[in-house]
Design a protein around this motif. Structure first.
Motif, mmCIF file in Angstrom:
data_model
loop_
_atom_site.group_PDB
_atom_site.id
_atom_site.type_symbol
_atom_site.label_atom_id
_atom_site.label_comp_id
_atom_site.label_asym_id
_atom_site.label_seq_id
_atom_site.Cartn_x
_atom_site.Cartn_y
_atom_site.Cartn_z
ATOM 1 N N ILE A 107 9.938 7.326 0.040
ATOM 2 C CA ILE A 107 10.585 6.377 -0.885
ATOM 3 C C ILE A 107 11.282 7.141 -2.005
ATOM 4 O O ILE A 107 12.448 6.880 -2.323
ATOM 5 N N THR A 108 10.580 8.088 -2.596
ATOM 6 C CA THR A 108 11.167 8.890 -3.675
ATOM 7 C C THR A 108 12.377 9.668 -3.176
ATOM 8 O O THR A 108 13.413 9.724 -3.844
ATOM 9 N N ARG A 109 12.258 10.238 -1.992
ATOM 10 C CA ARG A 109 13.373 10.991 -1.418
ATOM 11 C C ARG A 109 14.578 10.088 -1.195
ATOM 12 O O ARG A 109 15.723 10.461 -1.507
ATOM 13 N N ALA A 110 14.346 8.876 -0.671
ATOM 14 C CA ALA A 110 15.451 7.950 -0.413
ATOM 15 C C ALA A 110 16.153 7.549 -1.710
ATOM 16 O O ALA A 110 17.388 7.472 -1.760
ATOM 17 N N PRO A 156 -0.603 16.569 -9.278
ATOM 18 C CA PRO A 156 -0.121 17.701 -10.071
ATOM 19 C C PRO A 156 0.826 18.624 -9.314
ATOM 20 O O PRO A 156 1.437 19.494 -9.893
ATOM 21 N N ARG A 157 0.957 18.439 -8.030
ATOM 22 C CA ARG A 157 1.845 19.293 -7.249
ATOM 23 C C ARG A 157 2.954 18.441 -6.639
ATOM 24 O O ARG A 157 2.872 17.236 -6.602
ATOM 25 N N SER A 158 3.943 19.112 -6.171
ATOM 26 C CA SER A 158 5.052 18.412 -5.538
ATOM 27 C C SER A 158 4.603 17.831 -4.203
ATOM 28 O O SER A 158 3.945 18.499 -3.409
ATOM 29 N N ALA A 159 4.951 16.582 -3.951
ATOM 30 C CA ALA A 159 4.589 15.941 -2.693
ATOM 31 C C ALA A 159 5.842 15.337 -2.080
ATOM 32 O O ALA A 159 6.666 14.749 -2.776
ATOM 33 N N ILE A 183 1.759 6.912 -6.810
ATOM 34 C CA ILE A 183 0.685 7.857 -7.128
ATOM 35 C C ILE A 183 1.104 9.276 -6.762
ATOM 36 O O ILE A 183 0.919 10.209 -7.549
ATOM 37 N N GLN A 184 1.685 9.448 -5.585
ATOM 38 C CA GLN A 184 2.123 10.787 -5.169
ATOM 39 C C GLN A 184 3.172 11.356 -6.105
ATOM 40 O O GLN A 184 3.168 12.546 -6.404
ATOM 41 N N THR A 185 4.075 10.508 -6.570
ATOM 42 C CA THR A 185 5.194 10.995 -7.371
ATOM 43 C C THR A 185 4.785 11.326 -8.800
ATOM 44 O O THR A 185 5.178 12.358 -9.340
ATOM 45 N N PHE A 186 3.983 10.466 -9.427
ATOM 46 C CA PHE A 186 3.706 10.641 -10.853
ATOM 47 C C PHE A 186 2.320 11.179 -11.183
ATOM 48 O O PHE A 186 2.115 11.693 -12.270
ATOM 49 N N VAL A 219 0.838 -1.209 0.000
ATOM 50 C CA VAL A 219 0.000 0.000 0.000
ATOM 51 C C VAL A 219 0.869 1.253 0.000
ATOM 52 O O VAL A 219 0.616 2.194 -0.758
ATOM 53 N N ARG A 220 1.905 1.272 0.809
ATOM 54 C CA ARG A 220 2.786 2.448 0.890
ATOM 55 C C ARG A 220 3.511 2.689 -0.431
ATOM 56 O O ARG A 220 3.690 3.827 -0.864
ATOM 57 N N THR A 221 3.931 1.609 -1.093
ATOM 58 C CA THR A 221 4.639 1.743 -2.365
ATOM 59 C C THR A 221 3.715 2.265 -3.458
ATOM 60 O O THR A 221 4.099 3.139 -4.241
ATOM 61 N N ILE A 222 2.505 1.749 -3.522
ATOM 62 C CA ILE A 222 1.543 2.238 -4.515
ATOM 63 C C ILE A 222 1.207 3.705 -4.245
ATOM 64 O O ILE A 222 1.116 4.515 -5.169
#
Length: 96
Positions: free
Chosen positions: A40-43, A33-36, A27-30, A20-23
């Motif tokens: 995971i992406t930061r790491a 429409p705004r920066s989130a 979704i947050q990354t791609f 769930v966290r990975t999905i």
């Protein structure tokens, strides 16, 4: 319930949380429409930045540093889907 059953339930829940966290990260990354801010992406981007810093620390001119860093964002974005895939696979392994 036995200790083994409780352990299986715990591992299932951890696997479910990973999936769930990975999905949610994808979704947050791609999709948003705004920066989130996403852990995971930061790491992933910080890990890749450390690799790029090895190259840019030896660069003598701004042009050399700029040439190396031009690939930072594309490589970071291309490395996210394999990381997400690996995390989802690890999560499903725990669930099954």
């Amino acid at each position: 319930m036995t200790a083994s059953t409780l352990l299986h339930i715990l591992i299932f829940l951890i696997g479910l949380a990973i999936v769930v966290r990975t999905i949610f990260s994808a979704i947050q990354t791609f999709v948003l429409p705004r920066s989130a801010n996403d852990a995971i992406t930061r790491a992933v981007f910080l890990s890749i930045r450390k690799i790029f810093d090895l190259r840019t620390n030896r660069a003598r001119t701004y042009e050399d540093r700029d040439r190396a860093m031009a690939l930072y964002a594309p490589i970071g974005l291309l490395s996210l889907p394999p990381v997400w895939l690996i995390l989802v696979l690890i999560g499903f392994m725990g669930m099954f």
